[in-house]
Design a protein around this motif. Structure first.
Motif, PDB file in Angstrom:
ATOM      1  N   HIS A  68      12.527 -32.708  -0.132  1.00  0.00           N
ATOM      2  CA  HIS A  68      13.984 -32.540  -0.152  1.00  0.00           C
ATOM      3  C   HIS A  68      14.556 -33.454  -1.234  1.00  0.00           C
ATOM      4  O   HIS A  68      14.068 -34.560  -1.451  1.00  0.00           O
ATOM      5  CB  HIS A  68      14.590 -32.923   1.193  1.00  0.00           C
ATOM      6  N   CYS A  69      15.606 -33.005  -1.892  1.00  0.00           N
ATOM      7  CA  CYS A  69      16.198 -33.828  -2.955  1.00  0.00           C
ATOM      8  C   CYS A  69      17.496 -34.490  -2.518  1.00  0.00           C
ATOM      9  O   CYS A  69      18.142 -35.175  -3.312  1.00  0.00           O
ATOM     10  CB  CYS A  69      16.418 -32.990  -4.216  1.00  0.00           C
ATOM     11  N   ARG A 114      17.062 -39.429   4.889  1.00  0.00           N
ATOM     12  CA  ARG A 114      16.687 -39.248   3.485  1.00  0.00           C
ATOM     13  C   ARG A 114      15.316 -38.563   3.453  1.00  0.00           C
ATOM     14  O   ARG A 114      14.612 -38.525   4.466  1.00  0.00           O
ATOM     15  CB  ARG A 114      16.653 -40.591   2.780  1.00  0.00           C
ATOM     16  N   PRO A 115      14.921 -37.978   2.318  1.00  0.00           N
ATOM     17  CA  PRO A 115      13.607 -37.339   2.226  1.00  0.00           C
ATOM     18  C   PRO A 115      12.489 -38.268   2.698  1.00  0.00           C
ATOM     19  O   PRO A 115      12.439 -39.442   2.330  1.00  0.00           O
ATOM     20  CB  PRO A 115      13.485 -37.037   0.728  1.00  0.00           C
ATOM     21  N   GLY A 116      11.628 -37.753   3.587  1.00  0.00           N
ATOM     22  CA  GLY A 116      10.508 -38.503   4.138  1.00  0.00           C
ATOM     23  C   GLY A 116      10.839 -39.297   5.388  1.00  0.00           C
ATOM     24  O   GLY A 116       9.931 -39.777   6.065  1.00  0.00           O
ATOM     25  N   GLN A 117      12.115 -39.442   5.746  1.00  0.00           N
ATOM     26  CA  GLN A 117      12.492 -40.193   6.939  1.00  0.00           C
ATOM     27  C   GLN A 117      12.447 -39.314   8.185  1.00  0.00           C
ATOM     28  O   GLN A 117      12.605 -38.098   8.104  1.00  0.00           O
ATOM     29  CB  GLN A 117      13.896 -40.781   6.806  1.00  0.00           C
ATOM     30  N   SER A 118      12.288 -39.984   9.345  1.00  0.00           N
ATOM     31  CA  SER A 118      12.227 -39.292  10.633  1.00  0.00           C
ATOM     32  C   SER A 118      13.328 -39.792  11.560  1.00  0.00           C
ATOM     33  O   SER A 118      13.774 -40.933  11.441  1.00  0.00           O
ATOM     34  CB  SER A 118      10.878 -39.548  11.318  1.00  0.00           C
ATOM     35  N   GLY A 119      13.722 -38.916  12.473  1.00  0.00           N
ATOM     36  CA  GLY A 119      14.668 -39.263  13.518  1.00  0.00           C
ATOM     37  C   GLY A 119      14.246 -38.585  14.798  1.00  0.00           C
ATOM     38  O   GLY A 119      13.470 -37.619  14.787  1.00  0.00           O
ATOM     39  N   THR A 120      14.733 -39.078  15.918  1.00  0.00           N
ATOM     40  CA  THR A 120      14.356 -38.544  17.228  1.00  0.00           C
ATOM     41  C   THR A 120      15.573 -37.973  17.939  1.00  0.00           C
ATOM     42  O   THR A 120      16.644 -38.572  17.915  1.00  0.00           O
ATOM     43  CB  THR A 120      13.722 -39.649  18.092  1.00  0.00           C
ATOM     44  N   VAL A 121      15.382 -36.823  18.553  1.00  0.00           N
ATOM     45  CA  VAL A 121      16.402 -36.207  19.399  1.00  0.00           C
ATOM     46  C   VAL A 121      15.856 -36.199  20.819  1.00  0.00           C
ATOM     47  O   VAL A 121      14.818 -35.593  21.093  1.00  0.00           O
ATOM     48  CB  VAL A 121      16.733 -34.762  18.950  1.00  0.00           C
ATOM     49  N   ASP A 122      16.532 -36.910  21.714  1.00  0.00           N
ATOM     50  CA  ASP A 122      16.125 -36.958  23.118  1.00  0.00           C
ATOM     51  C   ASP A 122      16.581 -35.681  23.812  1.00  0.00           C
ATOM     52  O   ASP A 122      17.755 -35.348  23.807  1.00  0.00           O
ATOM     53  CB  ASP A 122      16.729 -38.181  23.804  1.00  0.00           C
ATOM     54  N   LEU A 123      15.622 -34.965  24.405  1.00  0.00           N
ATOM     55  CA  LEU A 123      15.916 -33.695  25.069  1.00  0.00           C
ATOM     56  C   LEU A 123      16.049 -33.845  26.577  1.00  0.00           C
ATOM     57  O   LEU A 123      16.697 -33.030  27.228  1.00  0.00           O
ATOM     58  CB  LEU A 123      14.821 -32.674  24.762  1.00  0.00           C
ATOM     59  N   GLY A 124      15.383 -34.833  27.159  1.00  0.00           N
ATOM     60  CA  GLY A 124      15.433 -35.020  28.605  1.00  0.00           C
ATOM     61  C   GLY A 124      14.328 -34.265  29.324  1.00  0.00           C
ATOM     62  O   GLY A 124      13.310 -33.922  28.750  1.00  0.00           O
ATOM     63  N   ARG A 125      14.573 -33.977  30.590  1.00  0.00           N
ATOM     64  CA  ARG A 125      13.574 -33.306  31.437  1.00  0.00           C
ATOM     65  C   ARG A 125      14.163 -32.020  32.006  1.00  0.00           C
ATOM     66  O   ARG A 125      15.294 -31.695  31.748  1.00  0.00           O
ATOM     67  CB  ARG A 125      13.105 -34.228  32.542  1.00  0.00           C
ATOM     68  N   GLY A 126      13.373 -31.332  32.785  1.00  0.00           N
ATOM     69  CA  GLY A 126      13.869 -30.129  33.455  1.00  0.00           C
ATOM     70  C   GLY A 126      13.526 -28.843  32.727  1.00  0.00           C
ATOM     71  O   GLY A 126      14.108 -27.797  33.013  1.00  0.00           O
ATOM     72  N   GLN A 143      25.776 -34.965  -1.662  1.00  0.00           N
ATOM     73  CA  GLN A 143      25.339 -36.095  -2.493  1.00  0.00           C
ATOM     74  C   GLN A 143      23.991 -35.786  -3.098  1.00  0.00           C
ATOM     75  O   GLN A 143      23.341 -34.817  -2.720  1.00  0.00           O
ATOM     76  CB  GLN A 143      25.304 -37.406  -1.698  1.00  0.00           C
ATOM     77  N   ASP A 144      23.577 -36.604  -4.035  1.00  0.00           N
ATOM     78  CA  ASP A 144      22.331 -36.407  -4.763  1.00  0.00           C
ATOM     79  C   ASP A 144      22.329 -35.004  -5.374  1.00  0.00           C
ATOM     80  O   ASP A 144      23.288 -34.623  -6.022  1.00  0.00           O
ATOM     81  CB  ASP A 144      21.119 -36.683  -3.875  1.00  0.00           C
ATOM     82  N   CYS A 145      21.294 -34.192  -5.099  1.00  0.00           N
ATOM     83  CA  CYS A 145      21.239 -32.855  -5.704  1.00  0.00           C
ATOM     84  C   CYS A 145      22.116 -31.838  -4.976  1.00  0.00           C
ATOM     85  O   CYS A 145      22.322 -30.737  -5.479  1.00  0.00           O
ATOM     86  CB  CYS A 145      19.799 -32.354  -5.764  1.00  0.00           C
TER      87      CYS A 145
END
Length: 164
Positions: A68-69, A114-126, A143-145
């Motif tokens: 990603h740019c 940013r490109p190469g970074q990770s994030g977490t989304v908590d979904l829960g249970r059920g 921004q950027d490209c």
């Protein structure tokens, strides 16, 4: 905020382990549009989270590809229901599905990555036993490209079992 109808690209995964469920998903946008947080793509990707049907707590680790740019923010939601068959008479809901915060099918989002970074989304249970289809969408800051249009995007998805 306007509701966007997202079309999707599906992916089937094997129900054996979290590692087997890891996937790289990508799509090409048919159109993009400006919203308060940046630019959206009219197409999301579908991801099948396979659950054992217990009280397991799930999260998704989402990684922006290094290719990603510009930065992106991912949102996770339940996909909208399929359209009714041709010729069916139906009423549109007063409040359409909105995959954004506060929307009826919204589950969570990452921060801006940013490109190469990770994030977490908590979904829960059920989650029901078997395959549970989730939709992932993107908003990209201008921004950027990114000069105000998204042509395509991708995401590496890895389910995570959250220990109690």
């Amino acid at each position: 905020m306007k509701a966007f109808l997202f079309t999707a690209l599906g992916l089937m995964v094997a129900p054996f382990s979290a590692a087997a469920q890891s996937a790289y998903l990508e799509t090409t946008c048919g159109a993009s549009g400006l919203v308060a947080g940046g630019v959206t793509c009219d197409r999301g990707v579908l991801y099948d989270l396979v659950s054992d049907g217990s009280s397991t707590i799930y999260s998704l680790r989402l990684t922006a590809p290094a290719t990603h740019c510009s930065p992106v923010q991912y949102m996770v939601a339940w996909p909208p229901p399929p359209p009714p068959p041709e010729g069916t008479i139906y009423a549109l809901p007063a409040t359409p599905l909105q995959p954004f915060a506060g929307g009826t099918n919204y589950l969570g989002e990452t921060g801006v990555l940013r490109p190469g970074q990770s994030g977490t989304v908590d979904l829960g249970r059920g989650f029901a036993r078997g395959s549970n289809q989730l939709m992932i969408m993107v908003i990209a800051p201008v921004q950027d490209c990114n000069v105000g249009a998204i042509h395509s995007w991708g995401v590496q998805v890895q389910p995570v079992i959250v220990p109690e």
